[in-house]
Design a protein around this motif. Sequence first.
Motif, mmCIF file in Angstrom:
data_model
loop_
_atom_site.group_PDB
_atom_site.id
_atom_site.type_symbol
_atom_site.label_atom_id
_atom_site.label_comp_id
_atom_site.label_asym_id
_atom_site.label_seq_id
_atom_site.Cartn_x
_atom_site.Cartn_y
_atom_site.Cartn_z
ATOM 1 N N GLN A 140 0.826 -1.211 0.000
ATOM 2 C CA GLN A 140 0.000 0.000 0.000
ATOM 3 C C GLN A 140 0.864 1.266 0.000
ATOM 4 O OE1 GLN A 140 -2.396 -0.682 3.475
ATOM 5 N NE2 GLN A 140 -3.871 -2.020 2.410
ATOM 6 N N VAL A 141 1.913 1.254 0.807
ATOM 7 C CA VAL A 141 2.809 2.419 0.860
ATOM 8 C C VAL A 141 3.524 2.601 -0.474
ATOM 9 C CG1 VAL A 141 4.904 3.329 1.938
ATOM 10 C CG2 VAL A 141 3.103 2.319 3.349
ATOM 11 N N THR A 142 3.926 1.493 -1.105
ATOM 12 C CA THR A 142 4.601 1.591 -2.414
ATOM 13 C C THR A 142 3.669 2.198 -3.462
ATOM 14 O OG1 THR A 142 5.947 -0.355 -1.890
ATOM 15 C CG2 THR A 142 5.778 0.272 -4.210
ATOM 16 N N LEU A 143 2.424 1.717 -3.507
ATOM 17 C CA LEU A 143 1.467 2.273 -4.471
ATOM 18 C C LEU A 143 1.198 3.753 -4.191
ATOM 19 C CD1 LEU A 143 -1.103 -0.668 -4.703
ATOM 20 C CD2 LEU A 143 0.595 0.020 -6.413
ATOM 21 N N LEU A 144 1.113 4.120 -2.914
ATOM 22 C CA LEU A 144 0.890 5.526 -2.566
ATOM 23 C C LEU A 144 2.064 6.394 -2.994
ATOM 24 C CD1 LEU A 144 -0.827 7.675 -1.147
ATOM 25 C CD2 LEU A 144 0.319 7.057 0.999
ATOM 26 N N ALA A 145 3.295 5.880 -2.795
ATOM 27 C CA ALA A 145 4.480 6.642 -3.189
ATOM 28 C C ALA A 145 4.531 6.847 -4.702
ATOM 29 C CB ALA A 145 5.742 5.924 -2.711
ATOM 30 N N VAL A 146 4.214 5.802 -5.448
ATOM 31 C CA VAL A 146 4.182 5.920 -6.917
ATOM 32 C C VAL A 146 3.114 6.924 -7.349
ATOM 33 C CG1 VAL A 146 3.643 4.671 -9.046
ATOM 34 C CG2 VAL A 146 5.115 3.606 -7.310
ATOM 35 N N PHE A 147 1.947 6.826 -6.726
ATOM 36 C CA PHE A 147 0.851 7.736 -7.081
ATOM 37 C C PHE A 147 1.229 9.185 -6.789
ATOM 38 C CE2 PHE A 147 -2.898 10.102 -5.535
ATOM 39 C CZ PHE A 147 -3.634 10.163 -6.707
ATOM 40 N N LEU A 148 1.789 9.477 -5.624
ATOM 41 C CA LEU A 148 2.150 10.852 -5.262
ATOM 42 C C LEU A 148 3.274 11.387 -6.141
ATOM 43 C CD1 LEU A 148 2.019 10.575 -1.355
ATOM 44 C CD2 LEU A 148 0.372 11.723 -2.854
ATOM 45 N N THR A 149 4.202 10.503 -6.525
ATOM 46 C CA THR A 149 5.300 10.946 -7.396
ATOM 47 C C THR A 149 4.780 11.360 -8.767
ATOM 48 O OG1 THR A 149 6.855 9.487 -6.242
ATOM 49 C CG2 THR A 149 7.495 10.255 -8.427
ATOM 50 N N LEU A 150 3.839 10.596 -9.314
ATOM 51 C CA LEU A 150 3.272 10.922 -10.621
ATOM 52 C C LEU A 150 2.265 12.077 -10.523
ATOM 53 C CD1 LEU A 150 2.721 7.343 -12.099
ATOM 54 C CD2 LEU A 150 4.552 8.968 -12.636
ATOM 55 N N LEU A 151 1.562 12.154 -9.407
ATOM 56 C CA LEU A 151 0.564 13.211 -9.242
ATOM 57 C C LEU A 151 1.191 14.603 -9.298
ATOM 58 C CD1 LEU A 151 -2.425 13.883 -8.676
ATOM 59 C CD2 LEU A 151 -1.867 13.809 -6.225
ATOM 60 N N ASN A 152 2.460 14.714 -8.919
ATOM 61 C CA ASN A 152 3.137 16.010 -8.934
ATOM 62 C C ASN A 152 3.320 16.556 -10.353
ATOM 63 O OD1 ASN A 152 6.255 17.466 -7.856
ATOM 64 N ND2 ASN A 152 4.195 18.171 -7.399
ATOM 65 N N LEU A 153 3.060 15.702 -11.352
ATOM 66 C CA LEU A 153 3.069 16.195 -12.737
ATOM 67 C C LEU A 153 1.828 17.041 -13.041
ATOM 68 C CD1 LEU A 153 4.296 12.966 -14.573
ATOM 69 C CD2 LEU A 153 5.583 15.111 -14.318
ATOM 70 N N TRP A 154 0.746 16.847 -12.285
ATOM 71 C CA TRP A 154 -0.501 17.612 -12.498
ATOM 72 C C TRP A 154 -0.737 18.650 -11.387
ATOM 73 C CZ3 TRP A 154 -0.240 12.391 -13.645
ATOM 74 C CH2 TRP A 154 -0.576 12.014 -14.946
ATOM 75 N N VAL A 155 -0.258 18.334 -10.212
ATOM 76 C CA VAL A 155 -0.541 19.191 -9.054
ATOM 77 C C VAL A 155 0.785 19.685 -8.490
ATOM 78 C CG1 VAL A 155 -1.584 19.303 -6.745
ATOM 79 C CG2 VAL A 155 -2.647 17.898 -8.533
ATOM 80 N N PRO A 156 0.964 21.002 -8.241
ATOM 81 C CA PRO A 156 -0.065 22.064 -8.405
ATOM 82 C C PRO A 156 -0.159 22.582 -9.831
ATOM 83 C CG PRO A 156 1.932 22.967 -7.444
ATOM 84 C CD PRO A 156 2.179 21.509 -7.591
ATOM 85 N N GLU A 157 0.806 22.209 -10.717
ATOM 86 C CA GLU A 157 0.743 22.659 -12.109
ATOM 87 C C GLU A 157 0.974 21.471 -13.021
ATOM 88 O OE1 GLU A 157 3.596 25.708 -12.747
ATOM 89 O OE2 GLU A 157 2.765 27.092 -11.236
ATOM 90 N N VAL A 158 0.436 21.602 -14.240
ATOM 91 C CA VAL A 158 0.594 20.528 -15.215
ATOM 92 C C VAL A 158 1.934 20.686 -15.912
ATOM 93 C CG1 VAL A 158 -0.339 19.440 -17.281
ATOM 94 C CG2 VAL A 158 -1.892 20.376 -15.553
ATOM 95 N N HIS A 159 2.740 19.586 -15.905
ATOM 96 C CA HIS A 159 4.069 19.620 -16.527
ATOM 97 C C HIS A 159 4.252 18.444 -17.479
ATOM 98 C CE1 HIS A 159 5.856 22.876 -14.070
ATOM 99 N NE2 HIS A 159 5.036 22.423 -13.121
ATOM 100 N N LEU A 160 3.149 17.970 -18.092
ATOM 101 C CA LEU A 160 3.260 16.821 -18.987
ATOM 102 C C LEU A 160 4.046 17.138 -20.247
ATOM 103 C CD1 LEU A 160 -0.342 15.337 -18.680
ATOM 104 C CD2 LEU A 160 1.753 14.520 -17.588
ATOM 105 N N SER A 161 4.117 18.409 -20.602
ATOM 106 C CA SER A 161 4.826 18.787 -21.827
ATOM 107 C C SER A 161 6.334 18.877 -21.613
ATOM 108 C CB SER A 161 4.303 20.131 -22.348
ATOM 109 O OG SER A 161 4.491 21.144 -21.356
#
Length: 363
Positions: free
Chosen positions: A60-81
């Motif tokens: 559960q902690v591993t999945l949460l860490a992966v999710f938070l690491t990727l979420l920072n691409l959208w929050v607080p700003e989008v940096h997908l480009s």
Amino acid sequence: MKQDKRFNPSVWQAQIIVTGLCLIVIALEYLTPSEYVFGYLYSGIILLVHSRLKRITAYQVTLLAVFLTLLNLWVPEVHLSAVPTLANRLIATLALIVTAWLSDRNRRYEEAIARQQAQLQAQAQLASIRENFVSTLTHDLKTPLLGAIETLKSFEKGQFGDITPIQQRVLGMMQKSHRSSVQLVETLLDVYRNDTEGLHLNLSAVNLATLADEAIATLTELGRSRNVYIVLNYGASDFRQHFWTKGDSLQLQRVFANLIANAINHAPRGSKVEIILESDGSTHVVKVGDRGPGMSADEIPLLFERFYQGHSDRQAKGSGLGLYLTRQIVQAHEGIIWAENRQPTGALFAFRLPAISPLLSSV
């Protein structure tokens, strides 16, 4: 008594530490620009969770860490480009997954090692208990038997009054029975120790011809009681020879005694037991034959198994341990032992041992 699993101080402390570290990393991630990747810091948290908490919690902690690491691409700003930022996040995510996988595998290895160590410790304790039990049981069985033998000897000597010839024979039979019981107890202990610890030999140069003579002298009375004559010859030679080998004289003496006694017990009354010593220079062969009923073909391979007594007319009278112990001793001397039927009747037990030079026997 049932353990209370509702509160475990070590688990509770680990959960607080993990929660605090997660909050610190999250703050670093989301309060700094997305170009700065702090997701690698989750690796330490994952390692801590794998070592202190349940495996499901670690997942559960591993999945949460992966999710938070990727979420920072959208929050607080989008940096997908931003390709470099995206690549760094993906690499960090892969690193977290690999860390979790390696940590989980290491945890499984540690658990397997712990189980094996526990099993080895349990086996060592069991072996110690069994050894103490066998030694104590052997002592408790032998002591009254030896005491009874001495008492019977006192009766036989007339220390408690005169005895008749019939009583003399009965006392002799009782002593013989008690001595057989003592021998059986000692054989049981020897077989057990040989199976668990191996057979320890005191090796020296020994002459098989001398051992054969000593065994015959010891068993002459048994042969006389059954009207069986014991003879010793040297194969094709009519002269006494030396048959030197490197071995434990006491253990090899037991081999001779077991095989000769076995032959006497199965030989017809009025017949003879023949001991033959042969040598081809590199090995010595000892053969002990009788003219008894012989053996069936299907039981010959089983004769040297533990507790085997046979099912043919040649039924053993002992515990079925004598031949098993004999095989143990011969094999410990790097020899081989076998059995075969004689023609026209009878059985032959034989063993082969490496020979040594007469010159080496005097060193």
